[in-house]
Design a protein around this motif. Sequence first.
Motif, mmCIF file in Angstrom:
data_model
loop_
_atom_site.group_PDB
_atom_site.id
_atom_site.type_symbol
_atom_site.label_atom_id
_atom_site.label_comp_id
_atom_site.label_asym_id
_atom_site.label_seq_id
_atom_site.Cartn_x
_atom_site.Cartn_y
_atom_site.Cartn_z
ATOM 1 N N ASP A 1 -40.181 -4.602 -53.403
ATOM 2 C CA ASP A 1 -38.990 -3.745 -53.411
ATOM 3 C C ASP A 1 -39.415 -2.295 -53.217
ATOM 4 O OD1 ASP A 1 -36.574 -2.533 -53.747
ATOM 5 O OD2 ASP A 1 -36.228 -3.214 -55.814
ATOM 6 N N SER B 1 -37.848 0.251 -52.340
ATOM 7 C CA SER B 1 -36.866 1.254 -52.777
ATOM 8 C C SER B 1 -36.649 1.243 -54.287
ATOM 9 C CB SER B 1 -35.529 1.000 -52.073
ATOM 10 O OG SER B 1 -35.011 -0.289 -52.425
ATOM 11 N N GLN C 1 -36.472 2.122 -58.036
ATOM 12 C CA GLN C 1 -36.298 3.466 -58.595
ATOM 13 C C GLN C 1 -37.568 4.007 -59.249
ATOM 14 O OE1 GLN C 1 -32.923 3.158 -61.239
ATOM 15 N NE2 GLN C 1 -31.500 3.842 -59.668
#
Length: 491
Positions: free
Chosen positions: A240, A242, A244
């Motif tokens: 992932d 992206s 956070q």
Amino acid sequence: MQILAVWTMCCLSCIIDAEIFTSIGQMTDLIFTERELVQSLKEYIKAEESKLAAVKRWADKLEVLTHASTSDPESFLAHPVNAYKLMKRLNTEWSELESLVLHDPSDGFISNISVHRQYFPDQEDEKGAAKALMRLQDTYNLDSESFSKGKLPGQGQYSGVRYSAFLTVDDCFDMGKTAYNENDYYHSVLWMQQALKQMDAGEEAKAYKAEILDYLSYSVYQMGDLPRAIELTRRLVSIDPSHQRAGGNLRYFERLLSKELREMDLNKQEPTEEKPIQLGTYERPRDYLPEREIYEALCRGEGLKMTPQRRSRLFCRYQDRNRNPRLLLKPMKEEDEWDSPHIVRYLEALSDEEIEKIKQLAKPKLARATVRDPKTGVLTTAQYRVSKSAWLEDDDDLIITRVNQRIEDVTGLSVDTAELLQVANYGVGGQYEPHFDFSRRPFDSNLKVDGNRLATYLNYVSICVCKPCPAFVFTLKFYLYRKMSPMLSNH
């Protein structure tokens, strides 16, 4: 002070309000509640299936009819019966069908579950049960994989555990989250690692792999293993990009590692040649309780063993306690457990009928067990005592009087100055950590009147899952004060 230790064992399966997880006795109510809800759910499904079947029959019938009517509408309506039935269908029967479709058979189920919901476990119960499993994991040195497969110590040897249970990826993930939220990164690593392992093996789950890696990488960092934290975070970023926190955490971890390597270079320390610590091999943090290791080893049956020579001096006998009239016809079965100090066990001290009656009397009164705050003397709950208790008096039932008399007969002591009969019911992973059973409280006014506790008499009336430590017990505890019959020389 002379201490009398009297143990009795009666093997019998023991059968919820706040802190449900602390009491197996009250937890059993949930079993029957869930059975009732399942039955209600099945009735709902049956009603839904019946409703759908009726709607399907109606649709099939109308499909044939409309196929014929729409092929030649005028010819179809030329027959007055067809015209009448069309009016009737659209005026009455379609309205009835609408009512059938709008009727929700779940009303009964929703009503039933609403009644029971007030007795359901809450978030604290779920957290308490998860922490209890981790406590058992530590006590019996269970690895997460064995635990997730339902392998408990002693299973198959004793009749306490008859049903296997397995932990799914989501179960392991939730266990890890519970530990993480308690800042218990050691257990968080163990359970997140197990969740990841089962997911990598192909097990389906609601949790996402990125979620597991997020918790796992940070927990590993908290355990001080920077190389492994970086490795896991890189895996998270690859899954992932992206995410956070992943990118920021990775840069932070890499900066920390670079700083450590620079400090090593400045101090002319050679970097370790060892490979990064693998998950699941971290050392468990030291406990605040100095006796913890010995205490848990005792539960595992480890430690000092009885030699054959010493064991040969241990005997079983019928005990009538100096020809006590009540014990002449039915003497107690007394068994030597240890020679020094001399420990004996009394078998079948309570009948099955007495056990069931006592449990029935105690169950409605069960409340979370408390301890006295050593500074204030105020009764409060504590994590080192996880159970529920109830107190029974002679007035509650004749059986209590009978049991009290039997205790006097067996011990030679009087219960006149004893505390009430206490029934303690332990829940999942229930425990009471090592403690003194006599009082060390200077503010305890009872000590000035009755003297300190001299002996504790316990009856175990449920099957032990693991020997020698009864993990799930329903105990009858008596605290006998010093101001009583001094007949201790024969015990």
